[in-house]
Enzyme design. Structure first.
Site, PDB file in Angstrom:
ATOM      1  N   ASN A 139       5.426  24.955  67.399  1.00 42.51           N
ATOM      2  CA  ASN A 139       6.536  24.514  66.571  1.00 42.51           C
ATOM      3  C   ASN A 139       6.810  25.517  65.453  1.00 42.51           C
ATOM      4  O   ASN A 139       6.148  26.549  65.365  1.00 42.51           O
ATOM      5  CB  ASN A 139       6.251  23.119  66.010  1.00 42.51           C
ATOM      6  CG  ASN A 139       7.491  22.262  65.928  1.00 42.51           C
ATOM      7  OD1 ASN A 139       8.579  22.755  65.651  1.00 42.51           O
ATOM      8  ND2 ASN A 139       7.331  20.972  66.172  1.00 42.51           N
ATOM      9  N   HIS A 175     -12.464  39.197  53.783  1.00 41.51           N
ATOM     10  CA  HIS A 175     -12.506  40.184  52.702  1.00 41.51           C
ATOM     11  C   HIS A 175     -13.887  40.159  52.063  1.00 41.51           C
ATOM     12  O   HIS A 175     -14.536  39.104  52.027  1.00 41.51           O
ATOM     13  CB  HIS A 175     -11.440  39.866  51.647  1.00 41.51           C
ATOM     14  CG  HIS A 175     -10.055  39.848  52.196  1.00 41.51           C
ATOM     15  ND1 HIS A 175      -9.294  40.976  52.344  1.00 41.51           N
ATOM     16  CD2 HIS A 175      -9.294  38.827  52.679  1.00 41.51           C
ATOM     17  CE1 HIS A 175      -8.127  40.664  52.870  1.00 41.51           C
ATOM     18  NE2 HIS A 175      -8.100  39.367  53.088  1.00 41.51           N
ATOM     19  N   GLY A 225       0.511  19.374  62.303  1.00 42.42           N
ATOM     20  CA  GLY A 225       1.249  20.168  61.324  1.00 42.42           C
ATOM     21  C   GLY A 225       0.386  20.585  60.142  1.00 42.42           C
ATOM     22  O   GLY A 225      -0.438  19.819  59.647  1.00 42.42           O
ATOM     23  N   ARG A 268     -13.785  17.689  60.013  1.00 43.22           N
ATOM     24  CA  ARG A 268     -15.003  17.083  60.536  1.00 43.22           C
ATOM     25  C   ARG A 268     -14.645  16.224  61.753  1.00 43.22           C
ATOM     26  O   ARG A 268     -13.597  15.583  61.782  1.00 43.22           O
ATOM     27  CB  ARG A 268     -15.660  16.206  59.490  1.00 43.22           C
ATOM     28  CG  ARG A 268     -16.128  16.926  58.260  1.00 43.22           C
ATOM     29  CD  ARG A 268     -16.972  16.007  57.391  1.00 43.22           C
ATOM     30  NE  ARG A 268     -17.224  16.433  56.038  1.00 43.22           N
ATOM     31  CZ  ARG A 268     -17.734  17.575  55.624  1.00 43.22           C
ATOM     32  NH1 ARG A 268     -18.023  18.490  56.496  1.00 43.22           N
ATOM     33  NH2 ARG A 268     -17.946  17.838  54.364  1.00 43.22           N
TER      34      ARG A 268
END
Length: 177
Positions: free
Chosen positions: A77, A107, A134, A172
């Site tokens: 999407n 990093h 989403g 989880r």
């Protein structure tokens, strides 16, 4: 970079590769609704591999593109972010909700090498038939097993097994499927 070793992000060759990806993503994102032929052509130029019947709705962003493969019949999407300095492998029949981020860069924690622009990466793998709701964020080095569902807004910081539902920050497992 391709081997997962530390590299300088502002290397001229990588800068050129990133510009190529940005230009292709801009072209992709500017395609007209319904012009799937143009979208497919650009996507296949941008990414390492795109399976048959895969659909990726714009907008799309990718660091390099050539590090990412998308399996057949996958649906992505709006608003996918592919920070693909490391390999991103998306299996077959995957469902990716809006505004998902797949983030492979790492990093240094030590400030000096970070200030010097050193980076590394860890790959991300999404097994077949995974569903990311989403706003999911998948962090570097994560593998999500086949058929697993990750709830909207979750942040996946470690591997998830196959056939589970996971939610939260950090994500989880809440039940098996």
């Amino acid at each position: 970079m391709l081997a997962g070793e530390h590299y300088l992000a502002d290397d001229p060759e990588l800068t050129a590769d990133a510009l190529r990806a940005e230009q292709l993503a801009d072209r992709y994102n500017a395609t007209r609704a319904g012009d799937q032929r143009a979208r497919d052509a650009i996507l296949r130029e941008l990414l390492a591999e795109v399976g048959e019947e895969a659909v990726v709705r714009p907008p799309l962003r990718a660091d390099y593109g050539y590090q990412t493969t998308i399996g057949p019949r996958t649906f992505v999407n709006w608003g996918l972010v592919l920070a693909d300095v490391g390999r991103v492998t998306i299996g077959a029949d995957v469902q990716i909700g809006p505004n998902v981020q797949l983030l492979t860069p790492t990093h240094p924690v030590d400030p000096e090498p970070r200030r010097a622009k050193w980076e590394a990466s860890q790959p991300i793998t999404l097994g077949d038939n995974v569903w990311l709701g989403g706003g999911v964020i998948v962090c570097p080095g994560v593998t999500i097993g086949e058929n697993t569902v990750v709830g909207a807004g979750s942040v996946v910081v470690r591997d998830l097994p196959a056939n589970v539902v996971a939610v939260g920050n950090p994500a989880r497992v809440v039940r098996e499927i």
